[in-house]
Motif scaffolding. Structure first.
Motif, mmCIF file in Angstrom:
data_model
loop_
_atom_site.group_PDB
_atom_site.id
_atom_site.type_symbol
_atom_site.label_atom_id
_atom_site.label_comp_id
_atom_site.label_asym_id
_atom_site.label_seq_id
_atom_site.Cartn_x
_atom_site.Cartn_y
_atom_site.Cartn_z
ATOM 1 N N ALA A 83 -26.373 79.167 59.927
ATOM 2 C CA ALA A 83 -26.712 80.498 59.260
ATOM 3 C C ALA A 83 -28.333 80.426 58.939
ATOM 4 C CB ALA A 83 -25.979 80.933 58.024
ATOM 5 N N GLY A 84 -28.690 79.065 58.480
ATOM 6 C CA GLY A 84 -30.044 78.957 57.947
ATOM 7 C C GLY A 84 -31.014 79.256 59.130
ATOM 8 N N SER A 85 -30.333 78.699 60.377
ATOM 9 C CA SER A 85 -31.334 78.648 61.331
ATOM 10 C C SER A 85 -31.303 79.713 62.317
ATOM 11 C CB SER A 85 -31.082 77.382 62.395
ATOM 12 O OG SER A 85 -29.773 77.443 63.100
ATOM 13 N N GLY A 86 -31.045 81.053 61.795
ATOM 14 C CA GLY A 86 -30.952 82.335 62.291
ATOM 15 C C GLY A 86 -29.679 82.411 63.324
ATOM 16 N N GLY A 87 -28.640 81.672 63.262
ATOM 17 C CA GLY A 87 -27.666 81.682 63.951
ATOM 18 C C GLY A 87 -26.280 82.378 63.159
ATOM 19 N N LEU A 88 -26.544 83.373 62.698
ATOM 20 C CA LEU A 88 -25.498 83.932 61.737
ATOM 21 C C LEU A 88 -24.511 84.312 62.526
ATOM 22 C CD1 LEU A 88 -24.858 85.064 58.905
ATOM 23 C CD2 LEU A 88 -25.768 87.179 59.499
ATOM 24 N N PHE A 89 -24.284 84.871 63.696
ATOM 25 C CA PHE A 89 -23.265 84.958 64.693
ATOM 26 C C PHE A 89 -22.349 83.806 64.861
ATOM 27 C CE2 PHE A 89 -21.325 84.701 68.744
ATOM 28 C CZ PHE A 89 -20.474 85.581 68.847
ATOM 29 N N TRP A 90 -23.184 82.638 65.198
ATOM 30 C CA TRP A 90 -22.436 81.500 65.355
ATOM 31 C C TRP A 90 -21.823 80.680 64.267
ATOM 32 C CZ3 TRP A 90 -20.882 80.411 70.105
ATOM 33 C CH2 TRP A 90 -21.625 80.646 71.035
ATOM 34 N N ALA A 91 -22.561 81.157 63.093
ATOM 35 C CA ALA A 91 -22.236 80.530 61.688
ATOM 36 C C ALA A 91 -20.708 81.221 61.301
ATOM 37 C CB ALA A 91 -23.146 80.551 60.649
ATOM 38 N N THR A 92 -20.754 82.486 61.414
ATOM 39 C CA THR A 92 -19.410 83.076 61.242
ATOM 40 C C THR A 92 -18.165 83.023 62.328
ATOM 41 O OG1 THR A 92 -20.852 85.071 60.573
ATOM 42 C CG2 THR A 92 -18.589 85.870 61.047
ATOM 43 N N ALA A 93 -18.950 82.664 63.460
ATOM 44 C CA ALA A 93 -17.748 82.490 64.512
ATOM 45 C C ALA A 93 -17.167 81.343 64.205
ATOM 46 C CB ALA A 93 -18.235 82.581 66.015
ATOM 47 N N TYR A 94 -17.920 80.043 63.949
ATOM 48 C CA TYR A 94 -17.510 78.878 63.650
ATOM 49 C C TYR A 94 -16.774 78.733 62.468
ATOM 50 C CZ TYR A 94 -18.424 73.926 62.295
ATOM 51 O OH TYR A 94 -18.113 72.526 61.829
ATOM 52 N N ALA A 95 -17.038 79.648 61.347
ATOM 53 C CA ALA A 95 -16.170 79.546 60.207
ATOM 54 C C ALA A 95 -14.875 80.053 60.430
ATOM 55 C CB ALA A 95 -16.949 80.037 59.106
ATOM 56 N N LEU A 96 -14.966 81.386 60.655
ATOM 57 C CA LEU A 96 -13.646 82.219 60.986
ATOM 58 C C LEU A 96 -12.797 81.774 62.364
ATOM 59 C CD1 LEU A 96 -14.968 85.800 60.604
ATOM 60 C CD2 LEU A 96 -13.770 84.218 58.927
ATOM 61 N N GLY A 97 -13.494 81.179 63.138
ATOM 62 C CA GLY A 97 -12.590 80.487 64.150
ATOM 63 C C GLY A 97 -11.728 79.386 63.923
ATOM 64 N N THR A 98 -12.656 78.370 63.244
ATOM 65 C CA THR A 98 -11.987 77.140 62.728
ATOM 66 C C THR A 98 -10.914 77.479 61.797
ATOM 67 O OG1 THR A 98 -14.020 75.889 63.053
ATOM 68 C CG2 THR A 98 -12.254 75.099 61.654
ATOM 69 N N VAL A 99 -11.062 78.582 60.874
ATOM 70 C CA VAL A 99 -9.824 78.538 60.083
ATOM 71 C C VAL A 99 -8.746 79.358 60.751
ATOM 72 C CG1 VAL A 99 -9.206 80.021 57.945
ATOM 73 C CG2 VAL A 99 -11.268 78.905 58.132
ATOM 74 N N LEU A 100 -8.985 80.177 61.639
ATOM 75 C CA LEU A 100 -7.936 80.962 62.226
ATOM 76 C C LEU A 100 -7.042 80.074 63.329
ATOM 77 C CD1 LEU A 100 -6.602 83.519 63.327
ATOM 78 C CD2 LEU A 100 -8.197 84.024 64.871
ATOM 79 N N PHE A 101 -7.954 79.322 64.033
ATOM 80 C CA PHE A 101 -7.359 78.456 65.185
ATOM 81 C C PHE A 101 -6.659 77.423 64.250
ATOM 82 C CE2 PHE A 101 -10.150 80.937 68.081
ATOM 83 C CZ PHE A 101 -9.027 80.968 68.944
ATOM 84 N N GLY A 102 -7.055 76.990 63.282
ATOM 85 C CA GLY A 102 -6.757 75.805 62.444
ATOM 86 C C GLY A 102 -5.139 76.192 62.010
ATOM 87 N N ALA A 103 -5.171 77.633 61.436
ATOM 88 C CA ALA A 103 -4.029 78.203 61.095
ATOM 89 C C ALA A 103 -2.806 78.169 62.099
ATOM 90 C CB ALA A 103 -4.085 79.429 60.033
ATOM 91 N N LEU A 104 -3.206 78.736 63.243
ATOM 92 C CA LEU A 104 -2.268 78.675 64.403
ATOM 93 C C LEU A 104 -2.071 77.476 64.766
ATOM 94 C CD1 LEU A 104 -4.211 81.524 66.400
ATOM 95 C CD2 LEU A 104 -1.924 81.536 65.193
ATOM 96 N N ALA A 105 -2.704 76.472 64.863
ATOM 97 C CA ALA A 105 -2.428 75.054 65.191
ATOM 98 C C ALA A 105 -1.385 74.384 64.122
ATOM 99 C CB ALA A 105 -3.581 74.247 65.248
ATOM 100 N N THR A 106 -1.618 74.764 62.928
ATOM 101 C CA THR A 106 -0.369 74.148 61.761
ATOM 102 C C THR A 106 0.692 74.880 62.311
ATOM 103 O OG1 THR A 106 -2.335 73.945 60.528
ATOM 104 C CG2 THR A 106 0.029 74.192 59.458
ATOM 105 N N TRP A 107 0.668 75.977 62.555
ATOM 106 C CA TRP A 107 1.852 76.733 62.787
ATOM 107 C C TRP A 107 2.644 76.171 64.179
ATOM 108 C CZ3 TRP A 107 3.320 79.860 67.378
ATOM 109 C CH2 TRP A 107 4.330 80.352 67.258
ATOM 110 N N ALA A 108 1.773 76.004 65.055
ATOM 111 C CA ALA A 108 1.989 75.586 66.586
ATOM 112 C C ALA A 108 2.859 74.054 66.303
ATOM 113 C CB ALA A 108 1.061 75.401 67.534
ATOM 114 N N GLY A 109 2.126 73.339 65.364
ATOM 115 C CA GLY A 109 2.649 71.987 65.006
ATOM 116 C C GLY A 109 4.141 71.910 64.253
ATOM 117 N N ILE A 110 4.423 72.883 63.327
ATOM 118 C CA ILE A 110 5.461 73.044 62.757
ATOM 119 C C ILE A 110 6.406 73.566 63.723
ATOM 120 C CG2 ILE A 110 6.902 74.409 61.036
ATOM 121 C CD1 ILE A 110 4.105 74.588 59.344
#
Length: 148
Positions: A100-127
């Motif tokens: 976000a500080g280097s001007g990559g607000l899109f990538w920062a948002t995608a990184y944060a939300l994508g990791t949380v979303l796919f992490g939650a899906l991965a946890t569900w898949a593991g269960i």
């Protein structure tokens, strides 16, 4: 009153697992070069770690109560220790701020939300995998001679 998670033996299991998990994450980072804006090795570590934690949760929930001590040790070693050392929220948070500080607000948002979303899906898949492949799963042999 002694809290079981503060006993030296419990802390030792967590420390051992954490050491192995952090080492595995570092090996992944060193073996997987950065491509583009997002640190893909960290994304992979967090998603794989979430899957493993879900799988571990599912597997440990099927262990009989008579083996509670063993279950506790495995949870400390593999869950809190290994998965805790392998995954990294702090590096995720730092990466979001740096992007976000280097001007990559899109990538920062995608990184944060994508990791949380796919992490939650991965946890569900593991269960789900743990339930389907666990000891209570119904296993039917494949019939190759044309029988139903």
């Amino acid at each position: 009153m002694s809290l079981p998670f503060l006993r030296p033996q419990s802390l030792g299991w967590v420390a051992l697992g954490g050491t192995l998990g952090a080492g595995a994450r570092e090996a992944l980072i060193l073996g997987m070069p950065d491509v583009g804006h997002v640190p893909w090795a960290i994304v992979l570590a967090n998603i794989v770690g979430a899957f493993l934690l879900g799988l571990l949760y599912s597997a440990l929930s099927t262990i009989p109560q008579a083996r509670a001590q063993r279950t506790r040790r495995l949870r400390l070693l593999l869950g809190t220790g290994f998965c805790g050392g392998f995954t990294t929220y702090s590096t995720l948070a730092l990466g979001v701020v740096v992007l976000a500080g280097s001007g990559g607000l899109f990538w920062a948002t995608a990184y944060a939300l994508g990791t949380v979303l796919f992490g939650a899906l991965a946890t569900w898949a593991g269960i789900a995998v743990g339930i389907l492949a666990g000891p209570g799963a119904v296993h039917r042999p494949l019939k190759t001679d044309g029988q139903r």
